[in-house]
Write an enzyme that holds these catalytic residues in place. Structure first.
Site, PDB file in Angstrom:
ATOM      1  N   SER A 110      -7.297  -6.641  -4.073  1.00 40.32           N
ATOM      2  CA  SER A 110      -7.612  -6.988  -2.687  1.00 40.32           C
ATOM      3  C   SER A 110      -8.170  -8.421  -2.631  1.00 40.32           C
ATOM      4  O   SER A 110      -7.477  -9.359  -3.043  1.00 40.32           O
ATOM      5  CB  SER A 110      -8.567  -5.944  -2.098  1.00 40.32           C
ATOM      6  N   ASP A 250       0.001   0.955   1.854  1.00 41.56           N
ATOM      7  CA  ASP A 250      -1.083  -0.005   1.661  1.00 41.56           C
ATOM      8  C   ASP A 250      -1.385  -0.791   2.934  1.00 41.56           C
ATOM      9  O   ASP A 250      -0.461  -1.214   3.646  1.00 41.56           O
ATOM     10  CB  ASP A 250      -0.656  -0.979   0.554  1.00 41.56           C
ATOM     11  N   HIS A 277      -3.943   1.572  -0.683  1.00 38.40           N
ATOM     12  CA  HIS A 277      -4.539   0.317  -1.148  1.00 38.40           C
ATOM     13  C   HIS A 277      -5.070   0.377  -2.575  1.00 38.40           C
ATOM     14  O   HIS A 277      -5.478  -0.649  -3.116  1.00 38.40           O
ATOM     15  CB  HIS A 277      -5.674  -0.049  -0.185  1.00 38.40           C
TER      16      HIS A 277
END
Length: 299
Positions: A110, A250, A277
């Protein structure tokens, strides 16, 4: 549950301290994998599953970025302090302090992948390989996609989000419940929430300084200093072989990842069909296989 660390502690970073954890031996022969967490402002805990790669001979270095976890907390600092360059400097310092700057692989999840891209475009000499997991190349694209994903939520959930965002009442229980509904679809589809992820969520709630300053109240309402960030135009400068990871569900949608695939010269992209995710938590065995294959390909 996770492999015990072979070393952990803190290193100085100017007037502050950066916490780190090593699994395996840094002098084992393979380049260490340095693991950068998301947020900005999360902690390393939810990425501890990567310690399993040490069993394949890859030393793993987790660390908590400044402002969170075991590193120095600075809740009094404002937006002018919390910058991308600060975290790039912290990363460079950690590599030097651990004496691994000449030969390492970088994994970022991320925000950590955004940081990794920023690091890689500067062409550090020791970067052997790069893994960008569940990361956007552009926050304007991310914001547009988050708005689209919100449209898939039930109307009453969307209404609650819109109401409390207009009022600024982000800590309202109704808003928190609606936020969790988004997270269950697009952040982590494992139910119940894995304990290591819960630990990170608790730490983030305990000191949200960095997250709320740079990102905002949550992943889909981005009103912080990163809201216009993009690395798209600089991606051709990445020289390291790169693995892209994302999940079919995601919040880092294909549109947010595509610029990495288009711009980085030596790149491959693995989409995990049953994940959102966090494929490392949602499809852990496949994740470790994909990671092992990529690391083994670096030679």
């Amino acid at each position: 549950m996770f492999a015990a660390p072979s070393a952990k502690g803190t290193v100085p970073f100017g007037d502050y301290r950066t916490w780190y954890r090593v699994t395996g031996e840094l002098d084992s022969g393979n380049p260490p994998l340095i693991v950068a967490h998301g947020g900005p402002g999360s902690t390393h805990d939810y990425l501890l599953a990567l310690t399993a790669l040490a069993e394949q001979g890859w030393p793993i270095v987790h660390y908590d970025q400044l402002g969170n976890g075991g590193s120095t907390h600075l809740p009094e600092r404002g937006a002018d302090f919390w910058t991308v360059d600060l975290f790039l400097d912290e990363l460079d310092n950690l590599l030097q302090q651990l004496d691994i700057a000449d030969d390492y692989v970088f994994f970022g999840q991320s925000w950590g992948g955004m940081l990794g891209a920023e690091h890689a475009v500067r062409q550090p000499a020791g970067l052997r390989g790069l893994i960008i997991a569940d990361s956007p190349a552009s926050m304007p694209i991310w914001r547009a996609e988050a708005l689209r994903l919100r449209g898939e939520l039930p109307p009453e959930t969307q209404s609650a989000l819109n109401h409390h965002e207009a009022a600024g009442t982000f800590d309202s229980p109704e808003y928190q419940q609606a936020m969790f509904a988004y997270y269950q679809r697009f952040v982590c589809r494992v139910d119940p929430v894995p304990p290591e992820l819960a630990t990170t969520f608790i730490a983030l709630a305990g000191d949200p300084t960095v997250y709320r300053t740079m990102n905002g109240p949550n992943d889909f309402h981005v009103i912080g200093t990163l809201s216009d960030w993009s690395v798209v135009d600089r991606l051709p400068a990445v020289e390291a072989p790169t693995l892209l990871i994302s999940g079919r569900y995601d919040e880092a949608t294909p549109a947010t990842v595509q610029p990495f695939h288009d711009g980085i010269p030596d790149v491959r992209w693995e989409i995990f069909e049953e994940s959102s995710h966090m494929p490392h938590l949602e499809e852990p065995e496949l994740f470790l296989d994909v990671m092992g294959d990529f690391l083994g390909s670096l030679g």
